[in-house]
Structure formats: structure tokens, C-alpha cells
Enzyme design. Structure first.
Site, PDB file in Angstrom:
ATOM      1  N   GLY A  47      -3.338  -6.348   5.179  1.00 46.69           N
ATOM      2  CA  GLY A  47      -3.502  -7.612   5.884  1.00 46.69           C
ATOM      3  C   GLY A  47      -4.779  -7.530   6.687  1.00 46.69           C
ATOM      4  N   GLU A  48      -4.672  -7.821   7.957  1.00 39.78           N
ATOM      5  CA  GLU A  48      -5.851  -7.734   8.831  1.00 39.78           C
ATOM      6  C   GLU A  48      -5.460  -6.863  10.017  1.00 39.78           C
ATOM      7  OE1 GLU A  48      -9.436  -7.941  10.360  1.00 39.78           O
ATOM      8  OE2 GLU A  48      -7.735  -8.561  11.578  1.00 39.78           O
ATOM      9  N   SER A  49      -6.095  -5.695  10.087  1.00 43.93           N
ATOM     10  CA  SER A  49      -5.619  -4.692  11.045  1.00 43.93           C
ATOM     11  C   SER A  49      -5.802  -5.123  12.495  1.00 43.93           C
ATOM     12  CB  SER A  49      -6.306  -3.358  10.783  1.00 43.93           C
ATOM     13  OG  SER A  49      -7.708  -3.498  10.862  1.00 43.93           O
ATOM     14  N   CYS A  79      -3.820   0.080   3.123  1.00 44.16           N
ATOM     15  CA  CYS A  79      -5.001  -0.686   3.522  1.00 44.16           C
ATOM     16  C   CYS A  79      -5.037  -0.938   5.034  1.00 44.16           C
ATOM     17  CB  CYS A  79      -5.067  -1.971   2.690  1.00 44.16           C
ATOM     18  SG  CYS A  79      -6.735  -2.613   2.586  1.00 44.16           S
ATOM     19  N   ARG A 106     -13.645   0.833   8.255  1.00 42.97           N
ATOM     20  CA  ARG A 106     -13.104  -0.479   7.830  1.00 42.97           C
ATOM     21  C   ARG A 106     -14.098  -1.205   6.925  1.00 42.97           C
ATOM     22  NH1 ARG A 106     -11.804  -4.360  12.364  1.00 42.97           N
ATOM     23  NH2 ARG A 106     -10.865  -5.503  10.628  1.00 42.97           N
ATOM     24  N   ILE A 135      -8.968  -4.366  -1.732  1.00 46.33           N
ATOM     25  CA  ILE A 135      -9.356  -5.678  -1.200  1.00 46.33           C
ATOM     26  C   ILE A 135      -9.965  -5.476   0.192  1.00 46.33           C
ATOM     27  CG2 ILE A 135      -8.555  -7.989  -0.551  1.00 46.33           C
ATOM     28  CD1 ILE A 135      -6.099  -7.451  -2.386  1.00 46.33           C
ATOM     29  N   ARG A 136     -11.250  -5.685   0.269  1.00 47.88           N
ATOM     30  CA  ARG A 136     -11.961  -5.401   1.532  1.00 47.88           C
ATOM     31  C   ARG A 136     -11.418  -4.109   2.158  1.00 47.88           C
ATOM     32  NH1 ARG A 136     -15.311  -8.637   3.598  1.00 47.88           N
ATOM     33  NH2 ARG A 136     -14.823  -8.299   5.767  1.00 47.88           N
ATOM     34  N   HIS A 171      -3.640  -1.160  -2.749  1.00 51.88           N
ATOM     35  CA  HIS A 171      -2.421  -1.976  -2.607  1.00 51.88           C
ATOM     36  C   HIS A 171      -1.495  -1.856  -3.817  1.00 51.88           C
ATOM     37  CE1 HIS A 171      -3.676  -4.735   0.736  1.00 51.88           C
ATOM     38  NE2 HIS A 171      -4.878  -4.378   0.328  1.00 51.88           N
ATOM     39  N   GLU A 173       1.509  -2.547  -3.946  1.00 54.68           N
ATOM     40  CA  GLU A 173       2.493  -3.643  -3.921  1.00 54.68           C
ATOM     41  C   GLU A 173       1.970  -4.896  -4.622  1.00 54.68           C
ATOM     42  OE1 GLU A 173       0.528  -2.804  -1.548  1.00 54.68           O
ATOM     43  OE2 GLU A 173      -0.054  -4.552  -0.363  1.00 54.68           O
TER      44      GLU A 173
HETATM   45  N1  GLN Z   1     -10.253  -5.469   5.833  1.00 48.77           N
HETATM   46  C1  GLN Z   1      -8.934  -5.425   6.390  1.00 48.77           C
HETATM   47  C2  GLN Z   1      -8.940  -4.821   7.799  1.00 48.77           C
HETATM   48  O1  GLN Z   1      -9.917  -4.323   8.227  1.00 48.77           O
HETATM   49  C3  GLN Z   1      -7.997  -4.630   5.511  1.00 48.77           C
HETATM   50  C4  GLN Z   1      -7.887  -5.316   4.178  1.00 48.77           C
HETATM   51  C5  GLN Z   1      -6.543  -5.184   3.532  1.00 48.77           C
HETATM   52  O2  GLN Z   1      -5.548  -4.791   4.123  1.00 48.77           O
HETATM   53  N2  GLN Z   1      -6.526  -5.592   2.290  1.00 48.77           N
HETATM   54  O3  GLN Z   1      -7.948  -4.882   8.467  1.00 48.77           O
END
Ligand code: GLN
Length: 190
Positions: A47-49, A79, A106, A135-136, A171, A173
Site C-alpha cells: 500500500g502506502e507506507s 512491499c 523506498r 509496484i513502486r 506482492h 497476493e
Molecule cells: N511505494 C510504496 C511506499 O513507499 C510501497 C508500494 C507498495 O506497497 N506497492 O510505501
């Protein structure tokens, strides 16, 4: 049947729950500290940390979660979940749970490789190649003494473990391959 919590404040928690159920285990969405009691293990999703770290504070889960992990609760961070577990996430950024002896960078892949999928062998986890979805994604720049590296790609560490903690940059999942989920349950749980 194991009771596996998935931190459900933000991000790709549903996908983990579905795989856990498909393996015959109980998948529980975690939003309150008291839900951390009586779990066999927990997954911190992607997600987004930064957002997830803030929500951990807002929902007052952080302290209990750190205590449980330090007392041996099996945990797997995918992630953003990996970023939450790291002791170090860069000079300027404050780390979150600070439980695992890794330095994580990150959004570490440049724009051309922002998101990508590859099939790779990860011998510790599966006999067959597994699809790795990035993903990113972050990667691990440096590990401490107690950390075992499970996978490197082009010199970048993308999977590792330390005692009761497992982290992956990718990921599982988001694929239909449940090898990493099975590995987590079979190797980290009592
Ligand atoms: N770029 C996200 C972060 O820094 C992590 C990306 C992800 O969980 N797919 O939190």
C-alpha cells in the site's frame, strides 16, 4: 487451521485474506490492538507506507504490534509492509515499527522499472519459479547480522528473513501463486 491477521488499515489486505482462505486458514482483518491477541501470525500488506504508518498511530495499534513481534509473533511484510518493519528507511525519513535489522530504500526502482513482473527461482521458498510483482517497490540496501537473504535480483535484495520476520519487496497476493503464503505458514508458525 491457523488464525492469520492481515493489517487492514490501507492497501492490498483483501487479496491476502483471499489467499489465506483458499489455503484453508482463517484470515482476519486487523484494525484494533485487541485483535492482535490469539493470532498465529500477521501479514502487513502493500500500500502506502507513510499512510499506513500514520494510521498505525491513529488506530493505536503500533505499540501492541511492536510488542507482539518482539515476543515472536510471526510477521510477513509485503512491499509497504516491509518498509513498516525496517529499522531504517533513509536518512530523512523516520522509520515506523523499527523491528527488523534492514535498511530499506523506498520507491527504489527508477521510473522505467516503476512496476514490473518477472518469474524467478527462490529456492528457499519454492521448487518452481514464482511470479514476482513489483509496484513502486522498495528494496533492501543493507542487512544486519541476524538477517538471512532469500532473494537478490541484480544485486538488490528483495526478500529476507530474521527470526520470526519475513519481508518481500514484491506482492505474491496479486498473483495466483500461493507459494510464499504456504512458505510463511509452514516455516514461521508454531
Ligand atoms: N511505494 C510504496 C511506499 O513507499 C510501497 C508500494 C507498495 O506497497 N506497492 O510505501
Amino acid at each position: 487451521m491457523k488464525k492469520i491477521g492481515v493489517l487492514a488499515l490501507q492497501g492490498a489486505f483483501n487479496e491476502h485474506i483471499e489467499i489465506i482462505k483458499s489455503l484453508g486458514h482463517e484470515g482476519i482483518e486487523i484494525r484494533k490492538p485487541e485483535q492482535l491477541n490469539n493470532l498465529d501470525g500477521i501479514i502487513l500488506p502493500g500500500g502506502e507506507s507513510t499512510a499506513m504508518g500514520k494510521l498505525l498511530d491513529d488506530f493505536q495499534i503500533k505499540e501492541t504490534l511492536v510488542n507482539k513481534i518482539n515476543n515472536g509473533l510471526p510477521v510477513w511484510g509485503t512491499c509497504a509492509g516491509m518498509i513498516l518493519l525496517a529499522k531504517n528507511i533513509g536518512e530523512k525519513e523516520e522509520a515506523h515499527l523499527k523491528v527488523m535489522d534492514i535498511n530499506v530504500k523506498r520507491n527504489a526502482y527508477g521510473s522505467q522499472l516503476d512496476s514490473f513482473v518477472i518469474e524467478e527461482n527462490v529456492p528457499e521458498i519454492s521448487e518452481n519459479p514464482i511470479p514476482l510483482v513489483f509496484i513502486r517497490a522498495p528494496y533492501i540496501e543493507k542487512v544486519g547480522n541476524g538477517v538471512e537473504i532469500l532473494k537478490e535480483i541484480d544485486g538488490k535484495i528483495v526478500a529476507a528473513k530474521q527470526n520470526n520476520m519475513l519481508v518481500t519487496s514484491f506482492h505474491p497476493e496479486l498473483t495466483d501463486d500461493s507459494a510464499v503464503h504456504r512458505y510463511f505458514v509452514n516455516n514461521f508458525f508454531n
